[in-house]
Design a protein around this motif. Sequence first.
Motif, PDB file in Angstrom:
ATOM      1  N   SER A   1      33.572  62.054  10.066  1.00  0.00           N
ATOM      2  CA  SER A   1      32.383  62.083   9.215  1.00  0.00           C
ATOM      3  C   SER A   1      31.643  63.410   9.348  1.00  0.00           C
ATOM      4  CB  SER A   1      31.453  60.925   9.587  1.00  0.00           C
ATOM      5  OG  SER A   1      30.323  60.916   8.757  1.00  0.00           O
ATOM      6  N   THR A   2      31.536  63.921  10.573  1.00  0.00           N
ATOM      7  CA  THR A   2      30.868  65.205  10.817  1.00  0.00           C
ATOM      8  C   THR A   2      31.624  66.349  10.146  1.00  0.00           C
ATOM      9  OG1 THR A   2      29.951  64.458  12.930  1.00  0.00           O
ATOM     10  CG2 THR A   2      30.124  66.832  12.594  1.00  0.00           C
ATOM     11  N   GLN A   3      32.959  66.329  10.263  1.00  0.00           N
ATOM     12  CA  GLN A   3      33.769  67.395   9.657  1.00  0.00           C
ATOM     13  C   GLN A   3      33.657  67.374   8.128  1.00  0.00           C
ATOM     14  OE1 GLN A   3      37.446  66.419  11.621  1.00  0.00           O
ATOM     15  NE2 GLN A   3      37.120  67.923  13.241  1.00  0.00           N
ATOM     16  N   LYS A   4      33.638  66.178   7.549  1.00  0.00           N
ATOM     17  CA  LYS A   4      33.468  66.055   6.088  1.00  0.00           C
ATOM     18  C   LYS A   4      32.100  66.589   5.667  1.00  0.00           C
ATOM     19  CE  LYS A   4      32.941  62.542   2.471  1.00  0.00           C
ATOM     20  NZ  LYS A   4      31.489  62.340   2.486  1.00  0.00           N
ATOM     21  N   ASN A   5      31.049  66.188   6.378  1.00  0.00           N
ATOM     22  CA  ASN A   5      29.694  66.624   6.028  1.00  0.00           C
ATOM     23  C   ASN A   5      29.520  68.129   6.218  1.00  0.00           C
ATOM     24  OD1 ASN A   5      28.941  64.015   5.378  1.00  0.00           O
ATOM     25  ND2 ASN A   5      28.138  63.555   7.416  1.00  0.00           N
ATOM     26  N   THR A   6      30.135  68.672   7.274  1.00  0.00           N
ATOM     27  CA  THR A   6      30.058  70.119   7.506  1.00  0.00           C
ATOM     28  C   THR A   6      30.740  70.882   6.375  1.00  0.00           C
ATOM     29  OG1 THR A   6      30.052  69.804   9.906  1.00  0.00           O
ATOM     30  CG2 THR A   6      30.656  71.984   9.096  1.00  0.00           C
ATOM     31  N   ALA A   7      31.904  70.383   5.938  1.00  0.00           N
ATOM     32  CA  ALA A   7      32.624  71.020   4.827  1.00  0.00           C
ATOM     33  C   ALA A   7      31.779  71.003   3.563  1.00  0.00           C
ATOM     34  CB  ALA A   7      33.952  70.307   4.592  1.00  0.00           C
ATOM     35  N   MET A   8      31.152  69.865   3.279  1.00  0.00           N
ATOM     36  CA  MET A   8      30.327  69.753   2.071  1.00  0.00           C
ATOM     37  C   MET A   8      29.131  70.699   2.141  1.00  0.00           C
ATOM     38  SD  MET A   8      30.527  65.617   1.397  1.00  0.00           S
ATOM     39  CE  MET A   8      29.514  65.646  -0.089  1.00  0.00           C
ATOM     40  N   ARG A   9      28.528  70.814   3.311  1.00  0.00           N
ATOM     41  CA  ARG A   9      27.384  71.719   3.464  1.00  0.00           C
ATOM     42  C   ARG A   9      27.807  73.166   3.236  1.00  0.00           C
ATOM     43  NH1 ARG A   9      26.282  70.607   8.258  1.00  0.00           N
ATOM     44  NH2 ARG A   9      26.952  72.520   9.306  1.00  0.00           N
ATOM     45  N   LYS A  10      28.946  73.561   3.807  1.00  0.00           N
ATOM     46  CA  LYS A  10      29.448  74.924   3.622  1.00  0.00           C
ATOM     47  C   LYS A  10      29.710  75.234   2.150  1.00  0.00           C
ATOM     48  CE  LYS A  10      31.890  75.692   8.031  1.00  0.00           C
ATOM     49  NZ  LYS A  10      33.231  75.921   8.619  1.00  0.00           N
ATOM     50  N   LEU A  11      30.175  74.218   1.410  1.00  0.00           N
ATOM     51  CA  LEU A  11      30.539  74.413   0.006  1.00  0.00           C
ATOM     52  C   LEU A  11      29.348  74.278  -0.940  1.00  0.00           C
ATOM     53  CD1 LEU A  11      33.860  72.350   0.040  1.00  0.00           C
ATOM     54  CD2 LEU A  11      33.642  74.838   0.004  1.00  0.00           C
ATOM     55  N   GLY A  12      28.195  73.914  -0.405  1.00  0.00           N
ATOM     56  CA  GLY A  12      27.028  73.738  -1.260  1.00  0.00           C
ATOM     57  C   GLY A  12      27.128  72.485  -2.105  1.00  0.00           C
ATOM     58  N   ILE A  13      27.777  71.439  -1.575  1.00  0.00           N
ATOM     59  CA  ILE A  13      28.016  70.202  -2.306  1.00  0.00           C
ATOM     60  C   ILE A  13      27.226  69.069  -1.667  1.00  0.00           C
ATOM     61  CG2 ILE A  13      29.794  68.444  -2.764  1.00  0.00           C
ATOM     62  CD1 ILE A  13      31.783  70.739  -3.083  1.00  0.00           C
ATOM     63  N   ASP A  14      26.576  68.235  -2.512  1.00  0.00           N
ATOM     64  CA  ASP A  14      25.756  67.139  -1.993  1.00  0.00           C
ATOM     65  C   ASP A  14      26.400  65.763  -2.177  1.00  0.00           C
ATOM     66  OD1 ASP A  14      23.602  68.859  -1.297  1.00  0.00           O
ATOM     67  OD2 ASP A  14      22.990  68.902  -3.393  1.00  0.00           O
ATOM     68  N   ARG A  15      27.237  65.614  -3.210  1.00  0.00           N
ATOM     69  CA  ARG A  15      27.764  64.286  -3.531  1.00  0.00           C
ATOM     70  C   ARG A  15      29.288  64.253  -3.451  1.00  0.00           C
ATOM     71  NH1 ARG A  15      23.758  65.283  -7.291  1.00  0.00           N
ATOM     72  NH2 ARG A  15      25.256  65.974  -8.859  1.00  0.00           N
ATOM     73  N   ASP A  16      29.822  63.067  -3.155  1.00  0.00           N
ATOM     74  CA  ASP A  16      31.276  62.906  -3.068  1.00  0.00           C
ATOM     75  C   ASP A  16      31.957  63.254  -4.392  1.00  0.00           C
ATOM     76  OD1 ASP A  16      31.093  62.126  -0.452  1.00  0.00           O
ATOM     77  OD2 ASP A  16      31.377  59.983  -0.839  1.00  0.00           O
ATOM     78  N   SER A  17      31.300  62.924  -5.519  1.00  0.00           N
ATOM     79  CA  SER A  17      31.893  63.216  -6.829  1.00  0.00           C
ATOM     80  C   SER A  17      32.099  64.717  -7.002  1.00  0.00           C
ATOM     81  CB  SER A  17      30.994  62.679  -7.953  1.00  0.00           C
ATOM     82  OG  SER A  17      29.708  63.278  -7.903  1.00  0.00           O
ATOM     83  N   GLU A  18      31.164  65.524  -6.480  1.00  0.00           N
ATOM     84  CA  GLU A  18      31.300  66.980  -6.556  1.00  0.00           C
ATOM     85  C   GLU A  18      32.438  67.465  -5.664  1.00  0.00           C
ATOM     86  OE1 GLU A  18      27.356  68.119  -5.397  1.00  0.00           O
ATOM     87  OE2 GLU A  18      26.734  68.449  -7.460  1.00  0.00           O
ATOM     88  N   LEU A  19      32.648  66.756  -4.545  1.00  0.00           N
ATOM     89  CA  LEU A  19      33.740  67.119  -3.639  1.00  0.00           C
ATOM     90  C   LEU A  19      35.094  66.896  -4.326  1.00  0.00           C
ATOM     91  CD1 LEU A  19      34.309  68.133  -0.772  1.00  0.00           C
ATOM     92  CD2 LEU A  19      34.426  65.747  -0.028  1.00  0.00           C
ATOM     93  N   PHE A  20      35.206  65.798  -5.077  1.00  0.00           N
ATOM     94  CA  PHE A  20      36.439  65.537  -5.826  1.00  0.00           C
ATOM     95  C   PHE A  20      36.667  66.629  -6.875  1.00  0.00           C
ATOM     96  CE2 PHE A  20      35.918  61.241  -4.153  1.00  0.00           C
ATOM     97  CZ  PHE A  20      37.233  60.886  -3.871  1.00  0.00           C
ATOM     98  N   GLN A  21      35.588  67.026  -7.568  1.00  0.00           N
ATOM     99  CA  GLN A  21      35.702  68.074  -8.589  1.00  0.00           C
ATOM    100  C   GLN A  21      36.087  69.402  -7.951  1.00  0.00           C
ATOM    101  OE1 GLN A  21      31.718  67.544 -10.223  1.00  0.00           O
ATOM    102  NE2 GLN A  21      32.580  66.738 -12.109  1.00  0.00           N
ATOM    103  N   TYR A  22      35.483  69.707  -6.797  1.00  0.00           N
ATOM    104  CA  TYR A  22      35.806  70.947  -6.102  1.00  0.00           C
ATOM    105  C   TYR A  22      37.273  70.949  -5.689  1.00  0.00           C
ATOM    106  CZ  TYR A  22      36.199  74.383  -2.408  1.00  0.00           C
ATOM    107  OH  TYR A  22      36.632  75.415  -1.639  1.00  0.00           O
ATOM    108  N   ALA A  23      37.727  69.824  -5.146  1.00  0.00           N
ATOM    109  CA  ALA A  23      39.110  69.719  -4.687  1.00  0.00           C
ATOM    110  C   ALA A  23      40.078  69.908  -5.849  1.00  0.00           C
ATOM    111  CB  ALA A  23      39.335  68.364  -4.018  1.00  0.00           C
ATOM    112  N   GLN A  24      39.754  69.330  -6.992  1.00  0.00           N
ATOM    113  CA  GLN A  24      40.629  69.499  -8.160  1.00  0.00           C
ATOM    114  C   GLN A  24      40.657  70.958  -8.594  1.00  0.00           C
ATOM    115  OE1 GLN A  24      39.294  68.076 -12.033  1.00  0.00           O
ATOM    116  NE2 GLN A  24      41.334  67.318 -12.476  1.00  0.00           N
ATOM    117  N   SER A  25      39.494  71.589  -8.636  1.00  0.00           N
ATOM    118  CA  SER A  25      39.413  72.977  -9.086  1.00  0.00           C
ATOM    119  C   SER A  25      40.156  73.923  -8.145  1.00  0.00           C
ATOM    120  CB  SER A  25      37.947  73.417  -9.191  1.00  0.00           C
ATOM    121  OG  SER A  25      37.272  72.655 -10.164  1.00  0.00           O
ATOM    122  N   ASN A  26      40.227  73.566  -6.871  1.00  0.00           N
ATOM    123  CA  ASN A  26      40.881  74.420  -5.877  1.00  0.00           C
ATOM    124  C   ASN A  26      42.329  74.044  -5.619  1.00  0.00           C
ATOM    125  OD1 ASN A  26      39.018  76.466  -4.217  1.00  0.00           O
ATOM    126  ND2 ASN A  26      37.777  74.804  -5.027  1.00  0.00           N
TER     127      ASN A  26
END
Length: 229
Positions: free
Chosen positions: A187-212
Amino acid sequence: MQDPVRVVVADDHPVILFGAEQALLKFPGLQVVARARQSTELVKVLQTVACDVLVTDLAMPGGQYGDGLPLIGYLRRNFPDLPIVVLTMLENAALLKRLSELGVTSVVNKSDDLSHIGLAVQHVSRNLEYMSPSVKASLDTLRMNAGGKNEEVMLSRRELEVVRLFVSGMTIKEISEQLNRSIKTISTQKNTAMRKLGIDRDSELFQYAQSNGLLNLSSHSVGDTGGAS
């Protein structure tokens, strides 16, 4: 009389494709010469139709050349002199930074007025950069939050591994069992990754992952992506 700027438009949504074309037609001197719905069509068009500017959606699944950043990277390598205007709904810091690193000088958010597509084409056809209002606001906020520092956004191998498994559909508990780490650590590693990427929501994380292209990475290739975020 000056030759028209020849534009190719690519988007997998017919409504956006039509709207972008209509918006471009309102600008004298701009001519839409071809359309594409995914990367296979797009690359074929670029190989056969002379154009001056490409306007392309970032998320266009289904083609053999992929979509998101992997597609943009392919286009930059194979059509290095072609200016690209990227259409997207995403505004996170890592994505905008990576697009800039790939040589994209214009990004238009689909939530902004479609007239910005025409303005963007006019700018990049003259070797000028152009960001639509909401994209510019995101960049300004990013610069303010960074305090003027140009810091590299990098995820560790373990953070990338957690993000990849999470967007593949696994729960935090399932990831902890597979990687043999505690739920708290995952959970900490996931939250740290989201903070580094400037992402607040899981839906944005899915979009980021698709784009990358993270949705298509095999587990042994995750470590190679650390510097590309």
